[in-house]
Design an enzyme around this catalytic site. Sequence first.
Site, PDB file in Angstrom:
ATOM      1  N   GLU A  95       0.852  -1.206   0.071  1.00 42.67           N
ATOM      2  CA  GLU A  95       0.035  -0.131  -0.108  1.00 42.67           C
ATOM      3  C   GLU A  95       0.918   1.159   0.063  1.00 42.67           C
ATOM      4  O   GLU A  95       0.440   2.189   0.909  1.00 42.67           O
ATOM      5  CB  GLU A  95      -0.974  -0.072   0.930  1.00 42.67           C
ATOM      6  CG  GLU A  95      -1.812  -1.140   0.989  1.00 42.67           C
ATOM      7  CD  GLU A  95      -2.793  -1.467   2.435  1.00 42.67           C
ATOM      8  OE1 GLU A  95      -2.930  -0.561   3.264  1.00 42.67           O
ATOM      9  OE2 GLU A  95      -3.564  -2.272   2.583  1.00 42.67           O
TER      10      GLU A  95
ATOM     11  N   GLU B 172      -6.125 -10.719  -1.090  1.00 49.32           N
ATOM     12  CA  GLU B 172      -6.851 -10.545  -0.137  1.00 49.32           C
ATOM     13  C   GLU B 172      -8.270 -10.733  -0.580  1.00 49.32           C
ATOM     14  O   GLU B 172      -9.015  -9.730  -0.170  1.00 49.32           O
ATOM     15  CB  GLU B 172      -6.530  -9.330   0.647  1.00 49.32           C
ATOM     16  CG  GLU B 172      -5.168  -9.210   0.862  1.00 49.32           C
ATOM     17  CD  GLU B 172      -4.661  -8.030   1.567  1.00 49.32           C
ATOM     18  OE1 GLU B 172      -5.366  -7.397   2.080  1.00 49.32           O
ATOM     19  OE2 GLU B 172      -3.376  -7.818   1.892  1.00 49.32           O
TER      20      GLU B 172
HETATM   21  O1  G3I Z   1      -3.736  -7.083  18.570  1.00 47.68           O
HETATM   22  C1  G3I Z   1      -5.062  -6.391  19.307  1.00 47.68           C
HETATM   23  C2  G3I Z   1      -5.377  -7.149  20.599  1.00 47.68           C
HETATM   24  O2  G3I Z   1      -4.540  -7.105  21.455  1.00 47.68           O
HETATM   25  C3  G3I Z   1      -6.535  -6.721  20.741  1.00 47.68           C
HETATM   26  O3  G3I Z   1      -7.127  -7.446  21.941  1.00 47.68           O
HETATM   27  C4  G3I Z   1      -7.687  -6.561  20.046  1.00 47.68           C
HETATM   28  C5  G3I Z   1      -9.133  -5.926  20.405  1.00 47.68           C
HETATM   29  O4  G3I Z   1      -9.822  -5.507  18.985  1.00 47.68           O
HETATM   30  O5  G3I Z   1      -7.284  -6.015  18.796  1.00 47.68           O
HETATM   31  C6  G3I Z   1      -6.249  -6.282  18.212  1.00 47.68           C
HETATM   32  O6  G3I Z   1      -5.661  -5.668  16.871  1.00 47.68           O
HETATM   33  C7  G3I Z   1      -6.539  -6.102  15.995  1.00 47.68           C
HETATM   34  C8  G3I Z   1      -5.651  -6.506  14.786  1.00 47.68           C
HETATM   35  O7  G3I Z   1      -6.309  -6.476  13.746  1.00 47.68           O
HETATM   36  C9  G3I Z   1      -5.252  -8.058  15.335  1.00 47.68           C
HETATM   37  O8  G3I Z   1      -6.287  -8.910  15.476  1.00 47.68           O
HETATM   38  C10 G3I Z   1      -6.755  -4.393  15.428  1.00 47.68           C
HETATM   39  O9  G3I Z   1      -7.703  -3.918  16.522  1.00 47.68           O
HETATM   40  C11 G3I Z   1      -7.459  -4.459  14.116  1.00 47.68           C
HETATM   41  O10 G3I Z   1      -7.647  -3.014  13.645  1.00 47.68           O
HETATM   42  C12 G3I Z   1      -6.656  -5.207  13.133  1.00 47.68           C
HETATM   43  O11 G3I Z   1      -7.421  -5.268  11.944  1.00 47.68           O
HETATM   44  C13 G3I Z   1      -6.354  -5.793  10.922  1.00 47.68           C
HETATM   45  C14 G3I Z   1      -6.200  -4.871   9.776  1.00 47.68           C
HETATM   46  O12 G3I Z   1      -5.398  -5.217   8.668  1.00 47.68           O
HETATM   47  C15 G3I Z   1      -5.258  -3.820  10.426  1.00 47.68           C
HETATM   48  O13 G3I Z   1      -4.869  -2.712   9.415  1.00 47.68           O
HETATM   49  C16 G3I Z   1      -7.592  -6.920  10.110  1.00 47.68           C
HETATM   50  O14 G3I Z   1      -7.532  -8.090  11.001  1.00 47.68           O
HETATM   51  C17 G3I Z   1      -6.636  -7.409   8.889  1.00 47.68           C
HETATM   52  O15 G3I Z   1      -7.503  -8.225   8.061  1.00 47.68           O
HETATM   53  C18 G3I Z   1      -6.486  -6.273   7.922  1.00 47.68           C
HETATM   54  O16 G3I Z   1      -5.812  -6.806   6.810  1.00 47.68           O
HETATM   55  C19 G3I Z   1      -5.424  -5.834   5.805  1.00 47.68           C
HETATM   56  C20 G3I Z   1      -4.312  -6.080   5.389  1.00 47.68           C
HETATM   57  O17 G3I Z   1      -3.103  -6.549   6.279  1.00 47.68           O
HETATM   58  C21 G3I Z   1      -3.555  -5.237   4.198  1.00 47.68           C
HETATM   59  N1  G3I Z   1      -4.614  -4.897   3.254  1.00 47.68           N
HETATM   60  C22 G3I Z   1      -5.955  -4.620   3.844  1.00 47.68           C
HETATM   61  C23 G3I Z   1      -6.368  -5.521   4.798  1.00 47.68           C
HETATM   62  C24 G3I Z   1      -7.853  -5.100   5.436  1.00 47.68           C
HETATM   63  O18 G3I Z   1      -7.695  -3.921   6.156  1.00 47.68           O
END
Ligand code: G3I
Length: 371
Positions: free
Chosen positions: A155, A260
């Site tokens: 990105e 994805e």
């Molecule tokens: O690690 C914390 C954890 O400690 C906490 O308990 C929990 C509570 O909500 O949050 C956890 O972090 C989350 C993390 O995923 C791991 O599960 C974040 O809140 C959450 O925002 C994060 O979202 C991820 C996102 O990337 C972050 O940018 C999504 O799961 C994941 O599917 C998404 O993937 C991205 C690709 O890497 C790049 N392309 C876009 C795609 C979708 O956004």
Amino acid sequence: MKLINHCLPLISILILNSCNIKKTEVSASLKNSYKDDFYMGTALSADQIEEKNAKEDSLICREFNAITAENIMKSMFVHPQKDKYDFTLSDKFVAFGEKNKMFIHGHTLIWHSQLAPWMEKIKDSTEMKAFMKDHITTIVSQYKGRINSWDVVNEALNEDGTLRKSVFLNTLGEDYLVDAFKLAAAADPKVDLYYNDYNLEDPAKREGVIRLVKKIKAAGGKIDGVGSQGHWQLDSPSLEEIEKSILAYSALGVKVAFTELDITVLPNPWDLKGADVNQNFEGNAKMNPYPEILPDSVQTKLAQRYADIFKLFLKHKDKISRVTFWGVHDGQSWLNDWPIKGRTNYPLLFDKELQPKKAYNSVMQLKEAKK
Ligand code: G3I
């Protein structure tokens, strides 16, 4: 043993399989049906990597032959402090793929999002250069010869195809892109190296990717593929634009992967495309129209959309290396929380009970029809 509930015939063979099952009956599956075309992958959550749910585990092994870690290989998790790497979960992820003879994709080395707090504080070019060298070299070397491909940069482009003003661009200028690819190739010369992004079907962004790939190549960097994330809608992007992108990227001499894939079925009044996680909105009942079940009419639309997309993928299978869904089943999808938290979305081929949906059948039927 409960067999999956779809209308295709079963190929009944007894095999020894390492996904916690000693002997099982193997049904027709995504990976088997598409084995001569491209890898069929999925993104794994931390719990799935740790094999916490036997039913999910067996679904993953039955249907998919490629894996990506949805989160645990991102900078904040794998490199939490300047002098500390934590490979606990990524080691398990790679071991899972090896045990099950899967194609293993690394996601992601250089991305402005999900950085560790200490990385956000890097302000000057000397420190950033040192960070990039240490970060890329250490992680790629850790899995040299074991990971099959890497998202080296994720990105880096704005929607108009210009370079995003990230912490990397701000400190190093645009050469950081070429440097990242060179560092990754130096650490593992044989691994496939990808540039990965969303909305790569939009003409302006497509042109940006083309410029970027040409620039990396011209500067002597090694780039093997473009990863188009494929966070799509029921009616957009058009098949024509998806096809133009496949053709344009492959004309550059690189592989094309859909990295994805998922398709939102929920209202999108803001006409958001892609996956900018900084876009968040307040929800209300109107914005979450299917909290319990997806109406059949929408299931059918989703199935048709997936069929159209896979038909196109099959047409260009010689150019496509891998198609990976962003999650195993609807219950784990990030689209339940983006761009509004707590909605119920249905973007994948398996529902939250792990049952194949109409969309699964439509993807499978494309191959059955050819037999
Ligand atoms: O690690 C914390 C954890 O400690 C906490 O308990 C929990 C509570 O909500 O949050 C956890 O972090 C989350 C993390 O995923 C791991 O599960 C974040 O809140 C959450 O925002 C994060 O979202 C991820 C996102 O990337 C972050 O940018 C999504 O799961 C994941 O599917 C998404 O993937 C991205 C690709 O890497 C790049 N392309 C876009 C795609 C979708 O956004």
